[in-house]
Design an enzyme around this catalytic site. Structure first.
Site, PDB file in Angstrom:
ATOM      1  N   SER A 182       0.861  -1.184   0.000  1.00 25.02           N
ATOM      2  CA  SER A 182       0.000   0.000   0.000  1.00 25.02           C
ATOM      3  C   SER A 182       0.894   1.229   0.000  1.00 25.02           C
ATOM      4  CB  SER A 182      -0.888  -0.001   1.257  1.00 25.02           C
ATOM      5  OG  SER A 182      -1.540   1.236   1.433  1.00 25.02           O
TER       6      SER A 182
ATOM      7  N   TYR B 285      -1.401  -0.387  10.937  1.00 31.59           N
ATOM      8  CA  TYR B 285      -1.507  -0.612   9.492  1.00 31.59           C
ATOM      9  C   TYR B 285      -0.224  -0.174   8.795  1.00 31.59           C
ATOM     10  CZ  TYR B 285      -3.618  -0.935   4.857  1.00 31.59           C
ATOM     11  OH  TYR B 285      -3.888  -1.285   3.550  1.00 31.59           O
TER      12      TYR B 285
END
Length: 241
Positions: free
Chosen positions: A144, A157
């Site tokens: 990501s 995250y």
């Protein structure tokens, strides 16, 4: 891999979102695809949906596997080999997100993300490395932009995706001497059901799952002398604030 027809791909977390989009793109190229989910019911339903969407161009099966457990990934690879006789690519896509201030983030949420997003990527290649060396295959992780850019409420995250990005790059250096290609894809805003989102027409500006599928196909068809080892991809024109 200029001719993809008949090649075999294993996609973790392939029942929806990016994983589903990649599976559909590969099936349309004539691949044999195995998608995994933590539940057999979800895996079977997605496989059926994919088969109907691609009109039987490729072959798809769904299996239950949990990326958090190495033994489960080893069983998935074993089933892929026993069903199709080879394994040419693994897409480590399974992931999830919990977002909260470090004051509110729980140890359960932390472990859930690290075990799924980061350890899951480790388990996926650890279980398949022998098969990929034999086929001179391809290992792709879905990281990501959060694996390069930190933000508030994203500590766990960010940690998991920064880890995936660095892990994949190191694996690339480990395996390229065997003819195994390794790439991490780092998407920005994608229109999926991730983190409770509901895709809608208002999200047409975002990256779509099929766009990532197209990117994976392009990578697989690229001349083997060239390796895009880390790819950042983002919406072309985000809405103005």
């Amino acid at each position: 891999m200029k001719d993809l027809k008949g090649k075999v791909a294993l996609i973790t977390g392939g029942t929806k979102g990016i994983g589903f989009g990649v599976a559909e793109a590969l099936l349309n190229e004539g691949l044999k695809v195995i998608i995994t989910s933590r539940t057999k019911e979800s895996a079977d339903k997605a496989a059926k949906d994919l088969a109907s969407k691609t009109n039987g161009v490729g072959s798809v099966i769904g299996i239950q596997a949990d990326v958090r457990q190495l033994e489960s990934q080893e069983a998935a690879v074993k089933q892929a080999l026993s069903t199709f006789g080879q394994l040419d690519m693994v897409i480590a896509n399974a992931g999830l997100g919990h977002f909260a201030s470090i004051e509110d983030l729980t140890i359960e949420q932390w472990n859930d993300m690290i075990d799924t997003n980061l350890t899951g990527a480790f388990n996926s290649i650890k279980a398949s490395v022998k098969a990929l060396k034999e086929s001179k295959g391809y290992y792709i992780t879905i990281s990501s932009l959060a694996g390069a850019n930190f933000f508030a409420n994203g500590s766990a995250y960010n940690a998991s995706k920064f880890g995936v990005t660095g892990f994949t790059q190191a694996v690339m250096l480990d395996l390229r001497k065997y003819g195994v290609k390794v790439t991490t894809i780092m998407p920005g805003s994608v229109s999926t059901h991730f983190n409770g989102n509901t895709p809608s027409d208002e999200q047409a500006w975002k990256i779509q799952s099929e766009d990532i599928g197209e990117l994976v196909v392009d990578l697989l068809k690229m001349n083997p002398r060239t390796l895009p080892s880390k790819i950042e991809v983002r919406p072309t024109t985000p809405p103005s604030k």
